[in-house]
Design an enzyme around this catalytic site. Structure first.
Site, PDB file in Angstrom:
ATOM      1  N   LYS A 119      17.679  12.066 -12.723  1.00 18.64           N
ATOM      2  CA  LYS A 119      18.925  12.486 -13.388  1.00 18.64           C
ATOM      3  C   LYS A 119      18.821  13.912 -13.944  1.00 18.64           C
ATOM      4  O   LYS A 119      19.750  14.709 -13.842  1.00 18.64           O
ATOM      5  CB  LYS A 119      19.215  11.537 -14.574  1.00 18.64           C
ATOM      6  CG  LYS A 119      20.118  10.373 -14.230  1.00 18.64           C
ATOM      7  CD  LYS A 119      20.333   9.504 -15.444  1.00 18.64           C
ATOM      8  CE  LYS A 119      21.731   9.635 -15.974  1.00 18.64           C
ATOM      9  NZ  LYS A 119      22.002   8.623 -17.030  1.00 18.64           N
TER      10      LYS A 119
ATOM     11  N   VAL B 263       2.016   1.859  -6.990  1.00 20.13           N
ATOM     12  CA  VAL B 263       0.676   1.454  -7.419  1.00 20.13           C
ATOM     13  C   VAL B 263      -0.312   1.553  -6.250  1.00 20.13           C
ATOM     14  O   VAL B 263      -1.436   2.045  -6.410  1.00 20.13           O
ATOM     15  CB  VAL B 263       0.696   0.020  -8.009  1.00 20.13           C
ATOM     16  CG1 VAL B 263      -0.698  -0.381  -8.484  1.00 20.13           C
ATOM     17  CG2 VAL B 263       1.696  -0.082  -9.158  1.00 20.13           C
TER      18      VAL B 263
ATOM     19  N   ASP C 197      20.589  -0.502 -25.676  1.00 14.15           N
ATOM     20  CA  ASP C 197      19.222  -0.014 -25.792  1.00 14.15           C
ATOM     21  C   ASP C 197      18.199  -0.958 -25.192  1.00 14.15           C
ATOM     22  O   ASP C 197      17.102  -0.545 -24.858  1.00 14.15           O
ATOM     23  CB  ASP C 197      18.869   0.119 -27.284  1.00 14.15           C
ATOM     24  CG  ASP C 197      18.959   1.558 -27.750  1.00 14.15           C
ATOM     25  OD1 ASP C 197      19.024   2.452 -26.884  1.00 14.15           O
ATOM     26  OD2 ASP C 197      18.975   1.768 -28.969  1.00 14.15           O
TER      27      ASP C 197
ATOM     28  N   GLY D  14       0.791  -1.232   0.000  1.00 10.44           N
ATOM     29  CA  GLY D  14       0.000   0.000   0.000  1.00 10.44           C
ATOM     30  C   GLY D  14       0.818   1.274   0.000  1.00 10.44           C
ATOM     31  O   GLY D  14       0.298   2.348  -0.314  1.00 10.44           O
ATOM     32  N   SER D  15       2.106   1.187   0.349  1.00 10.02           N
ATOM     33  CA  SER D  15       2.954   2.390   0.360  1.00 10.02           C
ATOM     34  C   SER D  15       3.707   2.577  -0.949  1.00 10.02           C
ATOM     35  O   SER D  15       4.438   3.547  -1.116  1.00 10.02           O
ATOM     36  CB  SER D  15       3.969   2.281   1.512  1.00 10.02           C
ATOM     37  OG  SER D  15       4.646   1.038   1.405  1.00 10.02           O
ATOM     38  N   GLY D  16       3.536   1.668  -1.894  1.00 10.22           N
ATOM     39  CA  GLY D  16       4.299   1.746  -3.142  1.00 10.22           C
ATOM     40  C   GLY D  16       3.628   2.616  -4.190  1.00 10.22           C
ATOM     41  O   GLY D  16       2.566   3.214  -3.953  1.00 10.22           O
TER      42      GLY D  16
ATOM     43  N   TYR E 110      12.756 -12.617 -10.987  1.00 13.30           N
ATOM     44  CA  TYR E 110      11.481 -11.893 -10.836  1.00 13.30           C
ATOM     45  C   TYR E 110      10.408 -12.543 -11.707  1.00 13.30           C
ATOM     46  O   TYR E 110       9.284 -12.779 -11.281  1.00 13.30           O
ATOM     47  CB  TYR E 110      11.730 -10.445 -11.255  1.00 13.30           C
ATOM     48  CG  TYR E 110      10.539  -9.521 -11.267  1.00 13.30           C
ATOM     49  CD1 TYR E 110      10.043  -8.973 -10.081  1.00 13.30           C
ATOM     50  CD2 TYR E 110       9.939  -9.136 -12.466  1.00 13.30           C
ATOM     51  CE1 TYR E 110       8.978  -8.085 -10.098  1.00 13.30           C
ATOM     52  CE2 TYR E 110       8.869  -8.250 -12.493  1.00 13.30           C
ATOM     53  CZ  TYR E 110       8.393  -7.724 -11.311  1.00 13.30           C
ATOM     54  OH  TYR E 110       7.343  -6.840 -11.335  1.00 13.30           O
TER      55      TYR E 110
ATOM     56  N   THR F 298       1.739  -2.786 -17.725  1.00 14.48           N
ATOM     57  CA  THR F 298       3.006  -2.427 -18.407  1.00 14.48           C
ATOM     58  C   THR F 298       3.785  -1.494 -17.474  1.00 14.48           C
ATOM     59  O   THR F 298       3.464  -1.408 -16.298  1.00 14.48           O
ATOM     60  CB  THR F 298       2.726  -1.698 -19.741  1.00 14.48           C
ATOM     61  OG1 THR F 298       1.629  -0.818 -19.542  1.00 14.48           O
ATOM     62  CG2 THR F 298       2.414  -2.655 -20.857  1.00 14.48           C
ATOM     63  N   ASN F 299       4.773  -0.776 -17.995  1.00 14.75           N
ATOM     64  CA  ASN F 299       5.592   0.111 -17.149  1.00 14.75           C
ATOM     65  C   ASN F 299       4.727   1.186 -16.491  1.00 14.75           C
ATOM     66  O   ASN F 299       4.050   1.933 -17.188  1.00 14.75           O
ATOM     67  CB  ASN F 299       6.636   0.832 -18.007  1.00 14.75           C
ATOM     68  CG  ASN F 299       7.421  -0.130 -18.852  1.00 14.75           C
ATOM     69  OD1 ASN F 299       8.386  -0.719 -18.402  1.00 14.75           O
ATOM     70  ND2 ASN F 299       6.994  -0.321 -20.096  1.00 14.75           N
TER      71      ASN F 299
END
Ligand code: NDP
Length: 326
Positions: free
Chosen positions: A199, A18, A282, A14-16, A148, A176-177
């Site tokens: 960055k 998503v 890449d 729940g803290s992440g 994973y 997806t991402n």
């Protein structure tokens, strides 16, 4: 979840990124609306400090404390390419333990429904594109993240076995991402968008060049965490089948890494030198996933435009730099 009986939804992780997205949507959409909180619902957002889900006893205690009728199981060891390559066994073992404890306890406690979370990066390395829900087990995953990937694939196997042996209503989602507020911006472990945001922020602050690894040409599908949250809420309330559903923007909404970097430069208001380090790898050029099943089932969904979602994520990072995961 169609009647008005009391419903307790436990969100692990729940803290992440998503989990926080789901919490935001549940707290901000109008009560009683398609994605808003329903009057009969209680939502619990659990963190690892409350229960380390690698431990069966702590998992049982968490279930016994909240007595969830429904679980959205997001808790996982998560990371970008470099972290995945470095900690393969830990990714495998921690995720296997968490998933096994959550599913086993949910079955024991007769939880009405569990949605667990896979990822499009668990699909086979060599497979015909676009990815769809039928192709998860069609070949080995990419060697960089096999720990994973196998742990996550096992959830789909477990869901089928729990259904066939015990009749459990367990299913999974395949995002997806993801990106958005509360992402992990740690330069070593982050996914591409939060890593580039961080960055670029540092390049602006230190007056140094903003260098993006690779050519910038690869294409990816990115989903905003607040959009993904709505899709999870839909799946929780309206989808009852063991087969997973890909939760993604369409194949026609792929974005290049250069588009991502350009949007970040704009949102950060970075005016310095900006270049691509083409000596760096890449990765795969594209790995499109189909959201056909999702849209057919949902009857359409309006995704937040990428630039708007990215701008909101950058703003969140700038406003929360001191508290963000960096
Ligand atoms: P985050 O890294 O942002 O959050 C991970 C969550 O898991 C945190 O709440 C963390 O709790 C919790 N957690 C980690 N270890 C444990 C543990 N041992 N016991 C209990 N809780 C634990 O992840 P995301 O929000 O990005 O990911 C959520 C789900 O979505 C995951 O299952 C992931 O595999 C999947 N996913 C993510 C994608 C992405 O791009 N981010 C893409 C596709 C799928 P705490 O903060 O207390 O440590």
């Amino acid at each position: 979840m169609t009647d008005a009986s009391p419903t307790v939804v436990l969100v692990t992780g729940g803290s992440g990124l998503v989990g926080k997205g789901i919490e935001h949507v549940i707290n901000t959409e109008p009560e009683g609306s398609r994605f808003g909180k329903q009057p009969n619902e209680t939502w619990i957002f659990a963190t690892s400090s409350e229960a380390d889900l690698r431990d069966p006893e702590q998992t049982r205690k968490l279930f016994d404390k909240y007595k969830p009728t429904h679980v959205i199981h997001l808790a996982a060891m998560v990371g970008g390419l470099f972290k995945n390559m470095k900690y393969k066994l830990t990714f495998l073992r921690d995720n296997v333990l968490m998933n096994d404890n959550v599913l086993h306890t949910a079955c024991e406690r007769k939880t009405q429904k569990v949605i667990s979370c896979l990822s499009t990066c668990v699909f086979p390395d060599k497979v015909e594109y676009p990815l769809d829900e039928t192709k998860i087990h069609l070949g080995p995953p990419h060697s960089s993240n096999f720990g994973y990937a196998h742990a996550k694939r096992m959830v789909d196997v477990q869901n089928h076995a729990y259904k066939e042996e015990f009749g459990c209503n367990f299913t999974s989602a395949i995002p997806t991402n993801v990106f958005g507020p509360h992402d992990n911006f740690d330069l070593e472990g982050a996914h591409v968008i939060p890593a580039l945001i961080h960055k670029c922020y540092l390049a602006k602050k230190n007056n140094t060049p903003f260098i993006v690894a690779g050519t910038g040409k690869p294409l990816r599908q990115f989903i905003y965490s607040y959009d993904l949250a709505k899709l999870f809420i839909w799946q929780l309330r309206e989808y009852d089948d063991v087969e997973p559903v890909i939760l993604s923007v369409g194949e026609d909404e792929e974005v290049s890494i250069k588009d991502v970097a350009d949007a970040i430069v704009k949102a950060v208001d970075f005016k310095g030198e900006y270049a691509f380090d083409t000596t760096r790898a890449d990765g795969q050029f594209r790995k499109p996933a189909s959201n056909k099943k999702l849209l057919e089932l949902m009857g359409g969904f309006e995704f937040t435009p990428f630039d708007q979602a990215l701008e909101a994520s950058v703003k969140w990072f700038l406003d929360n730099y001191n508290n963000a995961r960096t």
